[in-house]
Design a protein around this motif. Structure first.
Motif, PDB file in Angstrom:
ATOM      1  N   ARG A 270      -1.240  -9.894   2.257  1.00  0.00           N
ATOM      2  CA  ARG A 270      -1.304  -8.469   1.985  1.00  0.00           C
ATOM      3  C   ARG A 270      -1.030  -7.687   3.267  1.00  0.00           C
ATOM      4  NH1 ARG A 270      -5.459  -6.900  -2.789  1.00  0.00           N
ATOM      5  NH2 ARG A 270      -3.894  -5.259  -2.960  1.00  0.00           N
ATOM      6  N   ARG A 271      -0.280  -6.615   3.136  1.00  0.00           N
ATOM      7  CA  ARG A 271       0.092  -5.793   4.279  1.00  0.00           C
ATOM      8  C   ARG A 271      -0.590  -4.441   4.150  1.00  0.00           C
ATOM      9  NH1 ARG A 271       6.550  -7.415   4.050  1.00  0.00           N
ATOM     10  NH2 ARG A 271       6.350  -9.388   5.172  1.00  0.00           N
ATOM     11  N   ILE A 272      -1.783  -4.359   4.715  1.00  0.00           N
ATOM     12  CA  ILE A 272      -2.575  -3.137   4.639  1.00  0.00           C
ATOM     13  C   ILE A 272      -2.251  -2.284   5.862  1.00  0.00           C
ATOM     14  CG2 ILE A 272      -4.882  -2.161   4.422  1.00  0.00           C
ATOM     15  CD1 ILE A 272      -3.947  -3.895   2.034  1.00  0.00           C
ATOM     16  N   LEU A 273      -1.616  -1.156   5.618  1.00  0.00           N
ATOM     17  CA  LEU A 273      -1.140  -0.312   6.701  1.00  0.00           C
ATOM     18  C   LEU A 273      -2.176   0.721   7.135  1.00  0.00           C
ATOM     19  CD1 LEU A 273       1.267   0.299   8.526  1.00  0.00           C
ATOM     20  CD2 LEU A 273       2.195   1.758   6.719  1.00  0.00           C
ATOM     21  N   ALA A 274      -3.152   0.979   6.298  1.00  0.00           N
ATOM     22  CA  ALA A 274      -4.251   1.879   6.661  1.00  0.00           C
ATOM     23  C   ALA A 274      -5.462   1.485   5.842  1.00  0.00           C
ATOM     24  CB  ALA A 274      -3.879   3.333   6.392  1.00  0.00           C
ATOM     25  N   PHE A 275      -6.634   1.587   6.453  1.00  0.00           N
ATOM     26  CA  PHE A 275      -7.883   1.277   5.752  1.00  0.00           C
ATOM     27  C   PHE A 275      -9.005   2.069   6.388  1.00  0.00           C
ATOM     28  CE2 PHE A 275     -11.864  -1.241   5.734  1.00  0.00           C
ATOM     29  CZ  PHE A 275     -12.155  -1.136   4.383  1.00  0.00           C
ATOM     30  N   ASP A 276      -9.656   2.886   5.585  1.00  0.00           N
ATOM     31  CA  ASP A 276     -10.774   3.707   6.057  1.00  0.00           C
ATOM     32  C   ASP A 276     -11.919   3.548   5.056  1.00  0.00           C
ATOM     33  OD1 ASP A 276     -12.565   5.717   6.858  1.00  0.00           O
ATOM     34  OD2 ASP A 276     -10.949   7.084   7.425  1.00  0.00           O
TER      35      ASP A 276
ATOM     36  N   ALA B 201      11.334  -1.034   0.349  1.00  0.00           N
ATOM     37  CA  ALA B 201       9.947  -1.271   0.742  1.00  0.00           C
ATOM     38  C   ALA B 201       9.117  -0.104   0.224  1.00  0.00           C
ATOM     39  CB  ALA B 201       9.824  -1.372   2.262  1.00  0.00           C
ATOM     40  N   VAL B 202       8.051  -0.408  -0.487  1.00  0.00           N
ATOM     41  CA  VAL B 202       7.260   0.633  -1.140  1.00  0.00           C
ATOM     42  C   VAL B 202       5.844   0.636  -0.584  1.00  0.00           C
ATOM     43  CG1 VAL B 202       6.539   1.618  -3.344  1.00  0.00           C
ATOM     44  CG2 VAL B 202       8.624   0.229  -3.230  1.00  0.00           C
TER      45      VAL B 202
ATOM     46  N   VAL C  25       1.615  -1.954   1.887  1.00  0.00           N
ATOM     47  CA  VAL C  25       3.069  -2.075   1.902  1.00  0.00           C
ATOM     48  C   VAL C  25       3.507  -3.243   1.021  1.00  0.00           C
ATOM     49  CG1 VAL C  25       5.097  -2.518   3.344  1.00  0.00           C
ATOM     50  CG2 VAL C  25       3.206  -1.119   4.232  1.00  0.00           C
ATOM     51  N   PHE C  26       4.505  -2.999   0.201  1.00  0.00           N
ATOM     52  CA  PHE C  26       5.124  -4.041  -0.617  1.00  0.00           C
ATOM     53  C   PHE C  26       6.581  -4.154  -0.167  1.00  0.00           C
ATOM     54  CE2 PHE C  26       1.563  -2.335  -2.876  1.00  0.00           C
ATOM     55  CZ  PHE C  26       0.931  -3.456  -3.397  1.00  0.00           C
ATOM     56  N   GLY C  27       6.902  -5.283   0.458  1.00  0.00           N
ATOM     57  CA  GLY C  27       8.221  -5.460   1.039  1.00  0.00           C
ATOM     58  C   GLY C  27       8.131  -5.467   2.559  1.00  0.00           C
ATOM     59  N   ASP C  28       9.279  -5.525   3.204  1.00  0.00           N
ATOM     60  CA  ASP C  28       9.362  -5.608   4.660  1.00  0.00           C
ATOM     61  C   ASP C  28       9.695  -4.233   5.220  1.00  0.00           C
ATOM     62  OD1 ASP C  28       9.790  -6.168   7.318  1.00  0.00           O
ATOM     63  OD2 ASP C  28      11.022  -7.929   6.964  1.00  0.00           O
TER      64      ASP C  28
END
Length: 347
Positions: A122-128, A188-189, A138-141
């Motif tokens: 899983r590509r978690i780009l932000a987490f608060d 990428a979504v 993020v889904f994709g590269d």
């Protein structure tokens, strides 16, 4: 007197303006999570290789990107381990570093409701974790993508509802997966549940308070994407999320803004959004948002219907959309058009 009566009725109806997928239920007033990420105080008092760290609240994402470009692997790992919540939410920081920082931060909360966000791959780009929790996935590269889309959801979304199993193509993560599949993996979504959304129906859904806070966060998020070299995104804005996008539009570098199931964008027309982006709108025939008064009275309501001819947005075919949240249903005309917009193929 008759005119006053009509105004009072319109004002009463405006209170019922809804922004999400919960239907006609009562909602609770929410406290918006704003400002820099948790851990900012410790970050501000730290340094690396004798250099002060960029302030998460005031440093522009481009400044943050330049700072990280000047660090070696040892310094990057030092910041990652000492300040994962800041690094993971720092717009302009390297994407791969943010993914790792957020994995560490999710695990560190020790909360079962967030555990799945730390799963491998899983590509978690932000987490608060504050409040009901916020997350961007993020889904994709994203680092190599030629096209980028950002899903901005409406009410009743947070870090735990972000990827609920029963919302296969209606929740933020479900919409993102559905769109990426429809583009053949060419886009990428990002599923961006990065603001405090309203809960149910109530004043939060009828006014712009939470959307104003969300717009600031969305604008900075997209500026952060630009700072690390990603293409200009397409914003897909559902329901109350379209209010957020309407307020943020002039502060983003989005190539397109797509509003669907919208209660209004706090603008009288597409031109009034003051954006260079192309503006699109969709509303399905059975979407109950059509019954919400598209008015603004005393701060309540969100204005002109973006799907109306008067607004001037480019129409997205949605005749086969079911309900308020069916716009990303596989095989639907709306999804096919969304995919074409995301790939830059619609004119």
């Amino acid at each position: 007197m008759r005119r006053i009566g009509r105004t009072l009725v319109t004002a009463a109806l405006a209170v019922t303006v809804v922004g999400g997928t919960a239907g006609w239920a009562s909602g609770d007033r929410q406290t918006a999570v704003t400002g820099p990420p948790p851990g900012t105080a410790a970050w501000r008092s730290d340094s690396v290789s004798g250099r002060p760290l960029p302030d998460p609240e005031t440093a522009a994402p481009a400044e943050v990107a330049r700072f990280f470009d000047g660090l070696d692997d040892g310094a990057l790992q030092q910041l990652l381990r000492a300040h994962p919540l800041v690094v993971g939410n720092l717009d302009g920081a390297p994407l791969a570093l943010r993914y790792e920082a957020n994995r560490i931060a999710v695990v560190a909360t020790g909360e079962a409701r967030y555990a799945s966000l730390a799963a491998p791959g899983r590509r978690i780009l932000a987490f608060d974790p504050r409040g009901r929790g916020q997350v961007a996935e993020v889904f994709g590269d994203l680092e190599r993508a030629e096209h980028v889309a950002v899903i901005v959801p409406g009410s009743d979304n947070d870090a735990t509802a972000h990827d609920a199993p029963h919302r296969a193509h209606t929740g933020p993560a479900g919409m993102a997966r559905s769109l990426r599949t429809a583009t053949g993996g060419a886009v990428a979504v990002v599923a961006w549940t990065g603001y405090t959304t309203p809960v149910g129906v109530g004043l939060d859904a009828a006014d712009g308070r939470l959307a104003e806070g969300g717009a600031v966060r969305l604008a900075r998020f997209t500026t952060g994407l630009d700072a690390v070299g990603t293409p200009d995104p397409v914003l897909f804005c559902h329901s109350y999320g379209s209010v957020v996008c309407g307020l943020a539009a002039h502060d983003t570098d989005a190539s397109d803004v797509v509003a669907f199931g919208s209660p209004g964008m706090r603008a009288g027309s597409a031109a009034a959004l003051h954006t260079g982006a192309r503006v699109w709108a969709a509303r399905g025939p059975s979407d109950w948002i059509a019954d919400v008064p598209h008015v603004r009275v005393g701060g309540l309501g969100h204005g002109t219907d973006p799907a109306s001819a008067a607004f001037g947005a480019r129409p997205v075919p949605a005749g086969d959309v079911r309900g308020h949240a069916g716009y990303f249903a596989p095989g639907s005309r709306s999804l096919a058009t969304f995919a074409a917009i995301a790939k830059g193929e619609s004119r």
